[in-house]
Structure formats: C-alpha cells, structure tokens
Design an enzyme around this catalytic site. Structure first.
Site, PDB file in Angstrom:
ATOM      1  N   SER A  33      12.700  -7.196  32.384  1.00 14.92           N
ATOM      2  CA  SER A  33      11.825  -8.282  32.237  1.00 14.92           C
ATOM      3  C   SER A  33      11.511  -8.118  30.453  1.00 14.92           C
ATOM      4  CB  SER A  33      10.520  -7.709  32.926  1.00 14.92           C
ATOM      5  OG  SER A  33       9.349  -8.432  32.738  1.00 14.92           O
ATOM      6  N   ASN A  34      10.377  -8.600  30.304  1.00 13.40           N
ATOM      7  CA  ASN A  34      10.089  -8.729  28.810  1.00 13.40           C
ATOM      8  C   ASN A  34       8.413  -8.271  28.750  1.00 13.40           C
ATOM      9  OD1 ASN A  34       8.410 -10.994  28.603  1.00 13.40           O
ATOM     10  ND2 ASN A  34      10.432 -11.792  29.723  1.00 13.40           N
ATOM     11  N   HIS A  35       8.146  -8.501  27.415  1.00 10.82           N
ATOM     12  CA  HIS A  35       6.756  -7.740  27.010  1.00 10.82           C
ATOM     13  C   HIS A  35       5.779  -8.942  27.076  1.00 10.82           C
ATOM     14  CE1 HIS A  35       7.904  -3.835  25.951  1.00 10.82           C
ATOM     15  NE2 HIS A  35       8.990  -4.427  25.143  1.00 10.82           N
ATOM     16  N   SER A  36       5.960 -10.100  27.827  1.00 14.01           N
ATOM     17  CA  SER A  36       4.810 -11.091  27.683  1.00 14.01           C
ATOM     18  C   SER A  36       3.839 -10.763  28.292  1.00 14.01           C
ATOM     19  CB  SER A  36       5.376 -12.231  28.290  1.00 14.01           C
ATOM     20  OG  SER A  36       4.541 -13.252  28.646  1.00 14.01           O
ATOM     21  N   ALA A 100       7.313 -16.537  29.306  1.00 14.51           N
ATOM     22  CA  ALA A 100       8.485 -15.838  28.951  1.00 14.51           C
ATOM     23  C   ALA A 100       9.689 -15.762  29.820  1.00 14.51           C
ATOM     24  CB  ALA A 100       8.434 -14.726  28.164  1.00 14.51           C
TER      25      ALA A 100
END
Ligand code: CTP
Ligand code: CA
Length: 225
Positions: A33-36, A100
């Site tokens: 995943s990502n930091h959004s 994101a």
C-alpha cells in the site's frame, strides 16, 4: 474563505470522489500500500457537500471519518475501487480522482501464507486499471478532475497527465515539500485546465478543498455554457 459564495453552488450536481490508498493483497495476511491518509479526498467530499452537491465517496482504508451526508463506499484494492466507481458513475456530473491508487498489484495472490524459506523473495507485479483515465474515456464522461503527486517538474508532469488522460482539470502537489502532502493537515496545489491555471497557496486541506471545488464549479459552468 470560510464559506463558499452562494453563486457558486453545486446543487443538482452528483460528485463522485475517490480517496485514500488502495491495498493490494500478497497473501491472506499481507499487502502492499502507500502512505495516503485520505484527508484531501475527505475534505473535498465535505466541501462539495457544503456547496449543495450529492456526494459519493469511494474510499480505500483510512482512519478519518466520512462527513455525514455522503454516500460512503469502502473498498480495499484498485480493482474493487474501479468497480465501485463504475457502478456509481452513470449519473455523476463531476468525478475527482484523489485516491493514491496502487499502480501495480501482485500478479497472483498466494492462497496460503507465504512461508519463510530462502534468503530472497521475488514478487511479480501487474499493472492496475487506471480508474481516472477509464472515467475520462466514458462516452458520457463527467467533468473529470485528476490529482498528480510529483516530486519534480510539477507543472510539466501535471500538464502531461491532463492531456494524456484527457482530463478537464488536474490539481498537482509537490510531495517533496514536507510541509504538505500525504499525512499533513495542509496542502498547496497548482491547478491546470485546458485554458488556464491557478496556484492555490498552502492552507488547511478543507480551505483548499473549498477553493478547488469553486474552481471546478466555475469551469463546469463554462463547459456547459
Ligand atoms: N489514478 C487512478 N488509477 C490508477 C492510478 C492513478 O485513478 N491506477 C489517478 C489518481 O487518483 C490521480 C491520477 O490518476 O488522480 C494521477 O495519479 P499519479 O499517481 O500522479 O499518476 P499516474 O498516472 O499513476 O503516473 P505516475 O505514478 O507514473 O506519476
Ligand atoms: Ca501512480
């Protein structure tokens, strides 16, 4: 600006917004995943609601709370996000891709938990659908707005995405500036459309969301004029 002027209302508009990260499964217990944080997308939902729109928010996993009055659809993966958007886009007049979305997902979801054996592990990824580009391609596409997170040459890459994805508008932010961006409560945006551009200076995400929704409302009126 605390309150949108009454002249720029979004009554009769159905605004569909994507927000947050997506999670792409690796095996039953792992994902990438990502930091959004989802804060910008949720602020946009609240601003659109304040301007009188009907709002559908398609959201990846976040900790922020949805403003009451929006239709919230929770999803995990990019493919689920695409399906949820496509099932709700028919009567949408505005689409804002603020999520994101993971560009790639693991090619195969391993059925059982991957066990620790070798010194190295290689995963193969496959491209996810581009939700924003797919919406812009629809025969009766809504007014389509993209976001662009860039670390360099912000205006060049943003304008490239505007034309390449056939968007009506793009809002770019410089994620290399650590005062703003992913987990911050503040943001700053450079907004581009075919016939103009505007810089929205650093501000709380809700204030910025109101300004962006007002720009959208103006350009929407122009497009339908
Ligand atoms: N987006 C999307 N679906 C994807 C990837 C991106 O809908 N699979 C949307 C985002 O919500 C955003 C816009 O496309 O509104 C631009 O995302 P960004 O990551 O900046 O651009 P990409 O086209 O993915 O290109 P790159 O990551 O290489 O810069
Ligand atoms: Ca991307």
């Amino acid at each position: 600006i605390t309150r949108p002027p009454a002249s720029l209302s979004l009554t009769n508009e159905h605004v569909v917004i994507t927000a947050g990260p997506t999670r792409e499964a690796i095996d039953p217990v792992r994902y990438i995943s990502n930091h959004s944080s989802g804060k910008m997308g949720y602020a946009l939902a609240e601003a659109a609601l304040a301007m009188g729109a009907r709002v559908t928010l398609v959201s990846g996993p976040v900790t922020v709370c949805a403003p009451s009055g929006v239709t919230l659809i929770n999803v995990q993966s990019a493919e689920q996000m695409r399906d949820a958007v496509m099932s709700n886009i028919d009567d949408a007049t505005v689409f804002i891709g603020c999520a994101a979305v993971a560009d790639y997902r693991p090619e195969q979801v391993v059925e059982q938990k991957i066990k620790k054996h070798d010194e190295k592990l290689t995963l193969t990824f496959t491209k996810n659908p581009d939700i924003l580009a797919d919406v812009a391609k629809l025969e009766r596409a809504p007014f389509t707005v993209g976001f662009a997170a860039e670390t360099q040459d912000v205006s060049f890459y943003a304008k490239d995405k505007l034309t390449r994805k056939n968007l009506d508008m793009i809002a770019a932010n410089d994620v290399s500036d650590d005062r703003i961006g992913f987990n911050s409560d503040q943001n700053a945006l450079s907004v581009f459309w075919a016939k103009g551009e505007k810089t929205l200076e650093i501000a709380d995400k809700y204030q910025l969301a109101l300004q962006l929704m007002q720009l959208i409302s103006e350009q929407l009126t122009q497009k339908h004029a």
